[in-house]
Scaffold this active site. Structure first.
Site, short mmCIF file in Angstrom:
data_model
loop_
_atom_site.label_atom_id
_atom_site.label_comp_id
_atom_site.label_asym_id
_atom_site.label_seq_id
_atom_site.Cartn_x
_atom_site.Cartn_y
_atom_site.Cartn_z
N GLU A 1 -3.43 14.37 11.08
CA GLU A 1 -4.23 14.13 10.08
C GLU A 1 -5.61 14.42 10.22
O GLU A 1 -6.23 13.83 11.15
CB GLU A 1 -4.22 12.51 9.66
CG GLU A 1 -3.02 11.92 9.38
CD GLU A 1 -2.94 10.59 9.25
OE1 GLU A 1 -3.79 10.10 8.69
OE2 GLU A 1 -1.60 10.18 9.47
N HIS B 1 -3.81 4.75 14.65
CA HIS B 1 -5.11 4.75 13.85
C HIS B 1 -5.04 3.88 12.92
O HIS B 1 -3.64 3.49 12.47
CB HIS B 1 -5.62 6.25 13.26
CG HIS B 1 -4.53 6.89 12.58
ND1 HIS B 1 -3.35 7.48 13.04
CD2 HIS B 1 -4.49 6.80 11.03
CE1 HIS B 1 -2.50 8.11 11.99
NE2 HIS B 1 -3.21 7.63 10.99
N HIS C 1 -1.33 2.79 11.54
CA HIS C 1 -0.24 4.08 11.33
C HIS C 1 -0.25 4.84 12.75
O HIS C 1 -1.06 4.89 13.46
CB HIS C 1 -0.62 4.91 10.41
CG HIS C 1 0.42 5.94 9.80
ND1 HIS C 1 -0.03 7.00 9.28
CD2 HIS C 1 1.52 5.99 9.93
CE1 HIS C 1 0.91 7.79 8.73
NE2 HIS C 1 2.20 7.12 9.22
N HIS D 1 0.96 -1.36 0.25
CA HIS D 1 0.06 0.03 -0.18
C HIS D 1 0.87 1.25 0.04
O HIS D 1 1.71 1.61 0.76
CB HIS D 1 -0.76 -0.04 1.07
CG HIS D 1 -1.90 0.95 1.41
ND1 HIS D 1 -3.23 0.94 0.75
CD2 HIS D 1 -1.69 2.31 1.74
CE1 HIS D 1 -4.01 2.10 0.98
NE2 HIS D 1 -2.99 3.07 1.68
N HIS E 1 -6.86 12.66 13.87
CA HIS E 1 -5.83 11.80 14.53
C HIS E 1 -4.59 12.48 14.74
O HIS E 1 -4.09 12.90 13.77
CB HIS E 1 -5.66 10.56 13.41
CG HIS E 1 -6.74 9.47 13.35
ND1 HIS E 1 -6.76 9.13 12.09
CD2 HIS E 1 -8.00 9.13 14.07
CE1 HIS E 1 -8.00 8.30 12.17
NE2 HIS E 1 -8.48 8.49 13.25
#
EC number: 1.13.11.5
Length: 445
Positions: free
Chosen positions: A341, A371, A335, A292, A365
């Site tokens: 974020e 998260h 993460h 990803h 976050h």
């Protein structure tokens, strides 16, 4: 309403005349002794005079009356705008908001300015360093009122309802799945046609830029030609003692009266303009082999800090695309980030959380707060048989990412009454799958 016309190109040196006054731009100079049509010449500077040419931002406006033709500003108490990042104690928890409630027009008329609410932010306006994230909730148009921001640039993301934006440079129609940027000092007024909601990213002291492409090459992500700039349009309208100019200065709102519409610019030229962009034009880059990729590949615009590669703020989207990565957990990974974020949702759903994160809501976050996908998403994505698939069709989530540690306001935590107290529960069902005696997990069927 007739279809509006635009000039194409990000940051271009442009010129425009209202066709009702051909030849209204001076030839060969900026401020002649007498301008064509007896207009006033006025420069709007978006950078210091001595900035390098590559970063120098300014436009010349040729107008019926100069902007200085107003009565003194006075402080006003309107909306929920703040720059006080210490009004509540810090909260490192994962935060999520249900859709922010739009006031009903039958109960109270609220326009763009009176419907502005600061959700979170960081930094110092007076030193031109920082940002704020606002939510706008309105149900009526701005009548004989305009707004300009002395503190920074507004990146506006409408989520519900179209925005017809009058600016000194012309008119823009901005619809959900489009964004616009109104840069520092530019006067604008917004007409709405229904109950309207959206998000704003405000940056202090810097301007938004296209991100560097590096090895991607010369083309990709948000292409410069897809950014649209309004063409000159003016109104010579008298409003005796009745037009209100609202200014956000050092985080406070002030109002001044004048007798004419501020949208009296007959012609202009320069590279400091408002602009809009349709998110459907974003050219997506993604992994076509495995793993990803980091979400920075989805950056539309960035506001750079003085540290190379580190942004005051990035505007990132998660658009419809193909997912083809082999042997890969395809949703966003778990993460902990040195960046903050904030996420919002324009329409549809977000791939990592099917429930609870709704259009018109948001999540934050904070720095180093963990998260990632909820338990249901993890279970499904870990077991699904991989094949090429469409991701995020019919949806558009976005992120405001910042190197600053964002503080949430009192409105965000309490007065909005939209904070989801149960957000943390989406991760509670996560369980251990550890198999100490078997290194190789079974492949999904």
């Amino acid at each position: 309403m007739a279809e509006l016309k635009y000039i194409s190109g990000f940051g271009n040196e442009c010129s425009s005349e209202d066709p009702r006054c051909p030849g209204s731009l001076p030839e060969g100079q900026n401020n002649p002794q007498v301008c064509p049509y007896n207009l006033y010449a006025e420069q709007l500077s978006g950078s210091a005079f001595t900035c390098p040419r590559s970063t120098n931002k300014r436009s010349w406006l040729y107008r019926i009356l100069p902007s200085v033709s107003h009565k003194p500003f006075e402080s006003i108490d309107e909306g929920q705008v703040t720059h006080n990042w210490d009004e509540v104690d810090p909260d490192p928890n994962q935060l999520r908001w249900k859709p922010f409630e739009i006031p009903k027009a039958s109960q109270k008329k609220v326009d763009f300015v009176s419907g502005l609410h600061t959700l979170c932010g960081a930094g110092d306006i007076k030193s031109n360093n920082g940002l704020a994230i606002h939510i706008f909730l309105c149900n009526t148009s701005m009548e004989n009122r305009c707004f300009y921001n002395s503190d920074g640039d507004f990146l506006i993301v409408p989520q519900k309802g179209n925005l017809l934006i009058y600016t000194e440079f012309g008119k823009m129609l901005v619809q959900p799945n489009e964004i616009c940027v109104i840069q520092r000092g530019m006067r604008f007024s917004i007409d709405v046609f229904e109950e309207t909601r959206g998000y704003i990213l405000e940056v202090y002291g810097v301007h938004f830029e296209l991100p560097d492409l590096g090895p991607i090459g010369a083309n990709g992500l948000a292409n410069p030609r897809d950014f649209l700039i309004p063409i000159a349009w003016y109104e010579d309208r008298q409003v005796p003692g009745g037009y209100t100019v609202i200014n956000k200065y050092q985080g406070k709102l002030f109002a001044a009266k004048q007798d004419v519409s501020p949208f009296n610019v007959v012609a202009w030229h320069g590279n400091y303009t408002p602009y809009k962009y349709n998110l459907k034009n974003f050219m997506v880059i993604n992994s076509v082999a495995f793993d990803h990729a980091d979400p920075s590949i989805f950056t539309v615009l960035t506001a750079k800090s003085v540290r190379p590669g580190v942004a005051i703020a990035d505007f990132v989207i998660f658009p419809p695309r193909w997912g083809v990565a082999d042997k890969t957990f395809r949703p966003p990974y778990y993460h902990r980030n040195c960046m903050s974020e904030f996420m919002g949702l324009i329409r549809g759903h977000y791939e990592a959380k099917q429930g609870g994160f709704l259009p018109g809501g948001g999540s934050l976050h904070s720095t180093m707060t963990p998260h990632g996908p909820d338990a249901d998403c993890f279970e499904k994505a870990s077991k699904v048989k991989l094949a090429p698939e469409r991701i995020a069709d019919g949806t558009m989530a976005f992120m405001f990412e910042s190197s600053l540690s964002l503080a949430v306001t009192k409105w965000g935590l309490k007065a909005s009454r939209c904070l989801d107290e149960n957000y943390h529960k989406c991760w509670e069902p996560l369980k251990s799958h550890f198999t100490p005696n078997s290194r190789n997990p079974a492949e999904p069927n």
